[in-house]
Scaffold this active site. Structure first.
Site, PDB file in Angstrom:
ATOM      1  N   GLY A 194      39.776  -4.939  34.924  1.00  0.00           N
ATOM      2  CA  GLY A 194      40.048  -3.613  35.839  1.00  0.00           C
ATOM      3  C   GLY A 194      39.339  -3.590  36.974  1.00  0.00           C
ATOM      4  O   GLY A 194      38.701  -4.461  37.249  1.00  0.00           O
ATOM      5  N   ALA A 197      35.091   0.607  39.420  1.00  0.00           N
ATOM      6  CA  ALA A 197      34.786   1.746  39.296  1.00  0.00           C
ATOM      7  C   ALA A 197      34.779   1.983  37.722  1.00  0.00           C
ATOM      8  O   ALA A 197      33.684   2.500  37.242  1.00  0.00           O
ATOM      9  CB  ALA A 197      35.542   2.956  39.909  1.00  0.00           C
ATOM     10  N   VAL A 198      35.767   1.720  37.144  1.00  0.00           N
ATOM     11  CA  VAL A 198      35.805   1.822  35.593  1.00  0.00           C
ATOM     12  C   VAL A 198      34.643   0.790  35.057  1.00  0.00           C
ATOM     13  O   VAL A 198      34.189   1.206  33.720  1.00  0.00           O
ATOM     14  CB  VAL A 198      37.103   1.797  35.096  1.00  0.00           C
ATOM     15  CG1 VAL A 198      36.976   1.664  33.650  1.00  0.00           C
ATOM     16  CG2 VAL A 198      38.066   2.803  35.661  1.00  0.00           C
ATOM     17  N   GLY A 199      34.707  -0.312  35.550  1.00  0.00           N
ATOM     18  CA  GLY A 199      33.869  -1.356  35.012  1.00  0.00           C
ATOM     19  C   GLY A 199      32.293  -0.738  34.875  1.00  0.00           C
ATOM     20  O   GLY A 199      31.710  -0.931  33.876  1.00  0.00           O
ATOM     21  N   GLU A 216      35.762  -8.373  34.104  1.00  0.00           N
ATOM     22  CA  GLU A 216      36.547  -9.085  34.609  1.00  0.00           C
ATOM     23  C   GLU A 216      37.260  -8.054  35.833  1.00  0.00           C
ATOM     24  O   GLU A 216      38.224  -7.689  35.462  1.00  0.00           O
ATOM     25  CB  GLU A 216      38.020  -9.667  33.727  1.00  0.00           C
ATOM     26  CG  GLU A 216      37.259 -10.620  32.763  1.00  0.00           C
ATOM     27  CD  GLU A 216      37.004 -11.917  33.364  1.00  0.00           C
ATOM     28  OE1 GLU A 216      37.030 -12.151  34.424  1.00  0.00           O
ATOM     29  OE2 GLU A 216      36.303 -12.579  32.588  1.00  0.00           O
ATOM     30  N   CYS A 250      44.953  -9.976  40.672  1.00  0.00           N
ATOM     31  CA  CYS A 250      43.784  -9.896  40.817  1.00  0.00           C
ATOM     32  C   CYS A 250      43.010 -11.035  41.833  1.00  0.00           C
ATOM     33  O   CYS A 250      42.046 -10.983  42.691  1.00  0.00           O
ATOM     34  CB  CYS A 250      42.731  -9.865  39.868  1.00  0.00           C
ATOM     35  SG  CYS A 250      42.934 -11.240  38.601  1.00  0.00           S
TER      36      CYS A 250
HETATM   37  P1  NAD Z   1      43.732   0.127  34.982  1.00  0.00           P
HETATM   38  O1  NAD Z   1      44.033   1.299  35.596  1.00  0.00           O
HETATM   39  O2  NAD Z   1      44.991  -0.572  34.014  1.00  0.00           O
HETATM   40  O3  NAD Z   1      42.400   0.031  34.042  1.00  0.00           O
HETATM   41  C1  NAD Z   1      41.676  -0.870  33.457  1.00  0.00           C
HETATM   42  C2  NAD Z   1      41.587  -0.250  31.972  1.00  0.00           C
HETATM   43  O4  NAD Z   1      40.717   0.943  32.059  1.00  0.00           O
HETATM   44  C3  NAD Z   1      42.489   0.289  31.187  1.00  0.00           C
HETATM   45  O5  NAD Z   1      42.478  -0.221  29.942  1.00  0.00           O
HETATM   46  C4  NAD Z   1      42.367   1.827  31.402  1.00  0.00           C
HETATM   47  O6  NAD Z   1      42.968   2.608  30.250  1.00  0.00           O
HETATM   48  C5  NAD Z   1      40.972   1.892  31.396  1.00  0.00           C
HETATM   49  N1  NAD Z   1      40.351   3.186  32.119  1.00  0.00           N
HETATM   50  C6  NAD Z   1      41.158   3.543  33.363  1.00  0.00           C
HETATM   51  N2  NAD Z   1      40.277   4.728  33.753  1.00  0.00           N
HETATM   52  C7  NAD Z   1      39.239   4.980  32.790  1.00  0.00           C
HETATM   53  C8  NAD Z   1      38.092   5.741  32.777  1.00  0.00           C
HETATM   54  N3  NAD Z   1      38.027   6.628  33.599  1.00  0.00           N
HETATM   55  N4  NAD Z   1      37.283   5.707  31.847  1.00  0.00           N
HETATM   56  C9  NAD Z   1      37.321   4.379  30.734  1.00  0.00           C
HETATM   57  N5  NAD Z   1      38.529   3.435  30.875  1.00  0.00           N
HETATM   58  C10 NAD Z   1      39.451   3.943  31.941  1.00  0.00           C
HETATM   59  O7  NAD Z   1      43.326  -1.206  35.850  1.00  0.00           O
HETATM   60  P2  NAD Z   1      43.025  -0.886  37.446  1.00  0.00           P
HETATM   61  O8  NAD Z   1      41.512  -0.727  37.401  1.00  0.00           O
HETATM   62  O9  NAD Z   1      43.970  -0.258  38.282  1.00  0.00           O
HETATM   63  O10 NAD Z   1      42.988  -2.627  37.587  1.00  0.00           O
HETATM   64  C11 NAD Z   1      43.219  -2.761  38.915  1.00  0.00           C
HETATM   65  C12 NAD Z   1      41.864  -3.940  39.333  1.00  0.00           C
HETATM   66  O11 NAD Z   1      41.626  -4.864  38.243  1.00  0.00           O
HETATM   67  C13 NAD Z   1      41.950  -4.807  40.430  1.00  0.00           C
HETATM   68  O12 NAD Z   1      40.743  -4.546  41.002  1.00  0.00           O
HETATM   69  C14 NAD Z   1      41.990  -5.906  39.949  1.00  0.00           C
HETATM   70  O13 NAD Z   1      41.826  -6.985  40.765  1.00  0.00           O
HETATM   71  C15 NAD Z   1      41.441  -6.045  38.658  1.00  0.00           C
HETATM   72  N6  NAD Z   1      42.057  -7.250  37.627  1.00  0.00           N
HETATM   73  C16 NAD Z   1      40.903  -8.059  37.469  1.00  0.00           C
HETATM   74  C17 NAD Z   1      41.584  -9.024  36.737  1.00  0.00           C
HETATM   75  C18 NAD Z   1      40.585 -10.182  36.252  1.00  0.00           C
HETATM   76  O14 NAD Z   1      40.972 -10.857  35.287  1.00  0.00           O
HETATM   77  N7  NAD Z   1      39.473 -10.381  36.575  1.00  0.00           N
HETATM   78  C19 NAD Z   1      42.756  -9.136  36.163  1.00  0.00           C
HETATM   79  C20 NAD Z   1      43.614  -7.987  36.584  1.00  0.00           C
HETATM   80  C21 NAD Z   1      43.099  -7.171  37.283  1.00  0.00           C
END
Ligand code: NAD
Length: 462
Positions: A194, A197-199, A216, A250
């Site tokens: 994802g 920020a959540v990372g 990731e 991504c």
């Molecule tokens: P998302 O909103 O689906 O969130 C990802 C996960 O985080 C979900 O399981 C969600 O429930 C959890 N989450 C969301 N908010 C949270 C919080 N406050 N606290 C705890 N957990 C929480 O996905 P996203 O963040 O919109 O994803 C998009 C990003 O992901 C882009 O930056 C994209 O480049 C990146 N991405 C990376 C890969 C990779 O393989 N490297 C693949 C796909 C997407």
């Protein structure tokens, strides 16, 4: 199925998985193979349902369901199944003279109970691709699909318990509240896909238990088009990489850097490729995905006013679709160049030459992917060596994903830790160091009383 599970029940759920792990159910290779087979069966028997859920969440065309989701999982399963025995074997290493007689090896062992958190853009692949190495390495896993792709999340929560061993694999659905509770629990590894920020939230929560994480993430993946590049081929492959899943990938090319002389012919070639792929009325093409939700649609439409529109620019509010749009005249300080686009909008920026393009990329955060279209060997070599990125691809976009032996994962701000193939198996294993000593002959050089002679011998033995 754990749809109805309340966060107060998570500790029990995880304790049950841990009990399964401790009982050793995940240890036999036959069990691991059976899980991989069951996962494949789950997908093959439910391809229509998966296709439907992906169409409802993201408007994914069937071909993209196969290309971007299922094929990658099938290929990972095949690869893991074929190599499972080899990966799990002790890996012998050299034992130096001072350790003789003795043998040394690396013994991969499973970590325990791992948490896999998926993102919404490839909601099937992003939970199953990590699950394959997690199970191949002998772990139990808790899956948390992204709530944003709600139909796929519900489908995963229904199918996984039907096919996989419930003592070792469970699914929890939910959004921020549920994930926050989940992250309070102790896991042996967390793989999160994802945004950054959540990372950070995930990493902070994991630190409480000293749990290792794989993050990731994403970022702005640059695409350089060099002087003398084959513009037709570059245009076709850039457009394909950007239009797949309507740019919500991504590793999609985020922006293009090209010289002033080549800019117009490249854009003209892109327009031609778009017409060839989607016809004149792209917004009604069934071969083109939609934007996941209103929030992202509005965010992306906000970029359309930056710079000038060279291609596209139309959108359909009801269908949540945005035409593939090429922007020119964008400044590096504009929001579209400050944030990851994550949609079908492609800024094309002019650079003086290859060196300026390289400097532009290197002054910014390390991207998840970096692309170069070039016929010049020296420039290709320079790009491969000088650009730090999760993945580098020359003369194409995204295609490195089709090679299971290439590790996948970011560096710096685009993430940490890699998976796919053996990298995934190792990621979900502890590579335990083992040494086994023989008892005879005993060379007493390391024991006191120390002496000049022993000192010399030690130096000689190295
Ligand atoms: P998302 O909103 O689906 O969130 C990802 C996960 O985080 C979900 O399981 C969600 O429930 C959890 N989450 C969301 N908010 C949270 C919080 N406050 N606290 C705890 N957990 C929480 O996905 P996203 O963040 O919109 O994803 C998009 C990003 O992901 C882009 O930056 C994209 O480049 C990146 N991405 C990376 C890969 C990779 O393989 N490297 C693949 C796909 C997407």
């Amino acid at each position: 199925m754990n749809e109805a599970l309340s966060p107060s029940e998570y500790p029990t759920l995880i304790a049950d998985l841990r009990a399964g792990f401790d009982a050793g159910i995940t240890r036999p290779l036959a069990w691991r193979r059976a899980q991989l087979d069951a996962m494949e069966r789950m997908l093959r028997e439910n391809e229509p349902a998966i296709g439907n859920a992906l169409r409802r969440d993201l408007g994914k065309p069937p071909q993209e369901v196969l290309l971007g989701e299922l094929s990658l999982v099938y290929s990972e399963i095949r690869h893991a199944r074929r190599r499972l025995k080899r990966w799990t074997k002790p890996r012998r290493v050299h034992t130096p003279a001072v350790g003789q007689p003795g043998k040394s090896w690396v013994q991969p062992e499973p970590l325990g109970v791992v948490l896999i958190m998926g993102a919404w853009n490839y909601p099937v692949q992003l939970v199953l691709s990590p699950l394959i190495p997690a199970l191949a390495a002998g772990n139990c896993a808790l899956i948390k699909p992204s709530e944003i792709a709600a139909n796929v999340s519900a489908l995963m929560a229904r199918l996984i318990p039907k096919y996989l061993d419930g003592r070792a694999v469970q699914v929890v659905e939910g959004a921020v509240e549920e994930t926050t509770e989940l992250l309070k629990q102790r896991f042996d590894h967390i793989l999160y896909t994802g945004g950054a920020a959540v990372g950070k939230i995930v990493m902070r929560a994991a630190a409480e238990h000293l749990t290792p994480v794989t993050l990731e993430l994403g970022g702005k993946s640059p695409c350089l088009v060099d002087e003398g590049a084959d513009l037709k081929s570059a245009a076709r492959r850039i457009v394909w990489g950007k239009c797949l899943n309507a740019g919500q990938t991504c590793i999609a090319p985020d922006y293009v850097l090209v010289s002033a002389e080549q800019r117009a012919p490249l854009i003209e070639a892109m327009a031609e490729e778009l017409r060839g792929m989607y016809g004149e009325d792209l917004l009604s093409s069934r071969d083109y995905a939609k934007i996941i939700n209103r929030r992202h649609f509005d965010r992306l439409c906000g970029y359309l006013g930056q710079g000038e529109i060279a291609i596209g620019g139309r959108f359909d509010e009801n269908g949540q679709r945005i035409e593939p749009t090429v922007l020119t005249g964008v400044q590096p300080s504009d929001p579209v160049m400050q944030e990851e686009v994550f949609g079908p909008i492609l800024p094309v920026l002019e650079v003086r030459d290859f060196d300026e393009a390289m400097a532009f990329v290197m002054q910014r955060d390390k991207p998840l992917a970096a692309y170069l279209f070039s016929r010049k060997k020296a420039n290709v070599d320079c790009f491969v060596h000088a650009i730090s990125a999760g993945n580098v691809c020359i003369n194409d976009t995204l295609m490195f994903m089709s090679v299971p032996e290439l590790p996948f994962g970011g560096v710096g701000m685009s993430g940490m830790g890699q998976y796919h193939g053996k990298a995934g198996f190792d990621r979900f294993s502890h590579l335990k160091a083992v040494m086994k000593r023989g008892r005879f002959p005993e060379i007493p050089v390391r024991f006191a009383p120390y002496s000049e002679f022993k000192m010399k011998l030690l130096r000689w033995l190295g």
